[in-house]
Motif scaffolding. Structure first.
Motif, PDB file in Angstrom:
ATOM      1  N   ILE A  53       0.659  -1.150  -0.330  1.00 24.94           N
ATOM      2  CA  ILE A  53       0.056  -0.150   0.382  1.00 24.94           C
ATOM      3  C   ILE A  53       0.894   1.605   0.107  1.00 24.94           C
ATOM      4  N   ALA A  54       0.131   1.710  -0.734  1.00 27.98           N
ATOM      5  CA  ALA A  54       1.440   3.162  -1.091  1.00 27.98           C
ATOM      6  C   ALA A  54       0.142   4.352   0.225  1.00 27.98           C
ATOM      7  N   THR A  55       0.523   5.764   0.549  1.00 26.92           N
ATOM      8  CA  THR A  55       0.259   5.726   1.572  1.00 26.92           C
ATOM      9  C   THR A  55       0.424   7.848   1.652  1.00 26.92           C
ATOM     10  N   ASP A  56      -0.400   8.551   2.168  1.00 27.40           N
ATOM     11  CA  ASP A  56       0.481   9.718   2.030  1.00 27.40           C
ATOM     12  C   ASP A  56      -0.632  10.277   1.210  1.00 27.40           C
ATOM     13  N   PHE A  57      -1.563  10.028   0.220  1.00 30.12           N
ATOM     14  CA  PHE A  57      -2.014  10.366  -0.927  1.00 30.12           C
ATOM     15  C   PHE A  57      -2.965  11.080  -0.486  1.00 30.12           C
ATOM     16  N   LEU A  58      -3.526  12.909  -0.839  1.00 26.69           N
ATOM     17  CA  LEU A  58      -3.987  13.575  -0.189  1.00 26.69           C
ATOM     18  C   LEU A  58      -5.034  13.527  -2.156  1.00 26.69           C
ATOM     19  N   ILE A  59      -6.129  13.536  -2.316  1.00 28.50           N
ATOM     20  CA  ILE A  59      -6.267  13.500  -3.514  1.00 28.50           C
ATOM     21  C   ILE A  59      -7.856  14.439  -3.417  1.00 28.50           C
ATOM     22  N   ASN A  60      -7.717  15.855  -4.258  1.00 30.01           N
ATOM     23  CA  ASN A  60      -9.607  15.996  -4.069  1.00 30.01           C
ATOM     24  C   ASN A  60      -9.695  16.472  -2.262  1.00 30.01           C
ATOM     25  N   GLY A  61      -8.855  16.766  -1.458  1.00 30.33           N
ATOM     26  CA  GLY A  61      -8.711  16.963  -0.392  1.00 30.33           C
ATOM     27  C   GLY A  61      -9.297  15.516   0.288  1.00 30.33           C
ATOM     28  N   ARG A  62      -9.253  14.674   0.020  1.00 26.92           N
ATOM     29  CA  ARG A  62      -9.764  13.044   0.620  1.00 26.92           C
ATOM     30  C   ARG A  62      -8.686  12.517   0.568  1.00 26.92           C
ATOM     31  N   GLU A  63      -7.825  11.689   1.948  1.00 22.83           N
ATOM     32  CA  GLU A  63      -6.921  11.045   1.964  1.00 22.83           C
ATOM     33  C   GLU A  63      -7.106   9.960   2.169  1.00 22.83           C
ATOM     34  N   TYR A  64      -6.038   9.102   0.832  1.00 21.31           N
ATOM     35  CA  TYR A  64      -5.801   7.727   0.420  1.00 21.31           C
ATOM     36  C   TYR A  64      -4.692   7.133   0.919  1.00 21.31           C
ATOM     37  N   ILE A  65      -5.457   5.238   0.840  1.00 18.18           N
ATOM     38  CA  ILE A  65      -4.082   4.631   1.325  1.00 18.18           C
ATOM     39  C   ILE A  65      -4.690   3.480  -0.029  1.00 18.18           C
TER      40      ILE A  65
END
Ligand code: MEV
Length: 422
Positions: A53-65
């Motif tokens: 899993i890649a972490t710390d992705f903030l995309i359009n204001g939402r954080e994704y794993i």
């Protein structure tokens, strides 16, 4: 984190059930040979690819794993690192077009002129769309277009008409239904024109289903003005030279393919469309664009076709792909497309930043050294000990790893002997 801690974290932060976690841990529990045998012909087994899993992705204001299935070391670390830098500004801003796909029919041997055939098809557009739409309730053929084409190959097969259905596949990738719709309207097209329909098939060049993403990476987080400048030179190289552009885009696809594979997408279709799009100006170029903001920070953009689905096909049957989609928590195929564009941009930034500074081998070699140790026959804690030693010696090769293994085993054996005689 240990593997156990990572899974616990996922259990806490996503909608993964106990069963999903068990499937991720032991895919063969849920994925029997019968399933595999139904999926492809002449099946003999299954190939396992690491899932991380890649972490710390903030995309359009939402954080994704982000789940990634990939065998190459450093890719997940690199994506996460770039995402962390982007998060310190605004993260990634992405948008996706509607899920419009194209289905093609190749119409040959017309006994009437192309113009009249074209008119006959277009006058009967509504009837053709009704036939197409009788094949699905959720996927909708919206429009139909006709264009002329002349063979440009050495065989000089002459002229033909290409009939194109424009289909809104909503949350599905849609290839199956598109093909069914194309086959369904073919007899009517032949009846209307007196011609022969040869091919009836989806176009994977999904240019009406583009996704775009941008992000700003602060110069200080990247390592200063000089690095920004060097990254712009890296981009100049990729934009202007096909040999470099292919490798630059390969790095982008490292991220996109890994997420596509984890979530059960047709990554070959994504690849084919991406590379055609990279060559849309007649020359193969970088899929990303990099420039300096007026503050001197680095801004990046990516745009490419993205035909993905969260329903239908393998997505509905593969237990690990289903679990991967749950990790993402996506509600639409557009949302998945946006995540794929963000990972592509992040992966590219990480690669060109490393290439424009310390090079990529340092990071690569750390994990590679562990693989070399395993290949030399090391087990359990010996793997890390040997990996460290060959890395420190700057001598990462299997012969040296074998020598050290023999040495360490001898030392361990002697230690055991001594402790027994004590
Ligand atoms: C390696 O898998 C990918 C890179 O070669 C990409 C690039 O050169 O930009 C590091």
């Amino acid at each position: 984190m240990t593997r156990h801690e990572r899974l616990l974290y996922l259990k806490k932060t996503t909608t993964l059930s106990k069963r999903d976690i068990a499937v991720i841990q032991h895919p063969l529990l849920a994925f029997k040979f019968d399933d595999i045998n139904r999926m492809i012909e002449n099946a003999i087994g299954i190939l396992m690819i690491p899932l991380g899993i890649a972490t710390d992705f903030l995309i359009n204001g939402r954080e994704y794993i982000i789940p990634m299935a990939i065998e190459e070391p450093s890719v997940i670390a690199a994506a996460s690192k770039a995402a962390k830098i982007a998060k310190r500004t605004e993260g990634f801003t992405a948008e996706a077009d509607k899920s419009l796909m194209i289905g093609q029919l190749q119409l040959l041997s017309l006994p009437i002129s192309k113009e009249i055939a074209k008119q006959k098809i277009l006058i009967n557009k509504n009837e053709l769309l009704t036939i197409a739409n009788s094949k699905s309730r959720s996927i909708i053929a919206k429009d139909l277009e006709v264009r002329e084409l002349r063979d440009k190959s050495q065989n000089n097969m002459g002229e033909m008409l290409i009939v194109e259905l424009i289909i809104d596949t909503q949350d599905a990738m849609g290839a199956n239904v598109i093909n069914t719709m194309c086959e369904a309207i073919a007899p009517k097209v032949e009846e209307l024109t007196g011609g022969i329909v040869n091919l009836k098939i989806v176009s994977n060049y999904a240019t009406r289903r583009l996704v775009r993403c941008k992000a700003v990476f602060a110069k200080n987080e990247l390592g200063g003005e000089n690095i920004v400048e060097r990254i712009l030179y890296a981009y100049a190289f990729a934009y202007s030279d096909t040999y470099r552009a292919v490798t630059h885009n390969k790095g982008i696809m490292n991220g996109i393919d890994a997420v596509a594979l984890a979530t059960g997408q047709d990554f070959r279709a994504i690849e084919a469309a991406a590379h055609a799009y990279a060559a849309r100006e007649g020359t193969y170029r970088s899929l990303t664009k990099w420039y300096k903001t007026k503050e001197g920070d680095l801004a990046g953009e990516i745009e490419l076709p993205m035909a993905v689905g969260i329903v239908g096909g393998i997505v509905s049957v593969h237990p690990v792909a289903k679990a991967a989609l749950k990790i993402l928590g996506v509600k639409t195929s557009n949302e998945l497309a946006m995540i794929l564009s963000a990972i592509g941009l992040a992966q590219n930034l990480a690669a060109i930043r490393a290439l424009a500074s310390e090079g990529i081998q340092k990071g690569h070699m750390k994990l590679h050294a562990k693989n070399v140790a395993v290949m030399a026959g090391a087990k359990s804690d010996l793997v890390d000990r040997i990996a460290k030693r060959i890395t420190d010696e700057n001598n990462i090769n299997i012969t040296r790893a074998k020598e050290i293994l023999a040495l360490l085993m001898k030392v361990d054996k002697n230690r055991k002997k001594l402790s027994k005689s004590d």
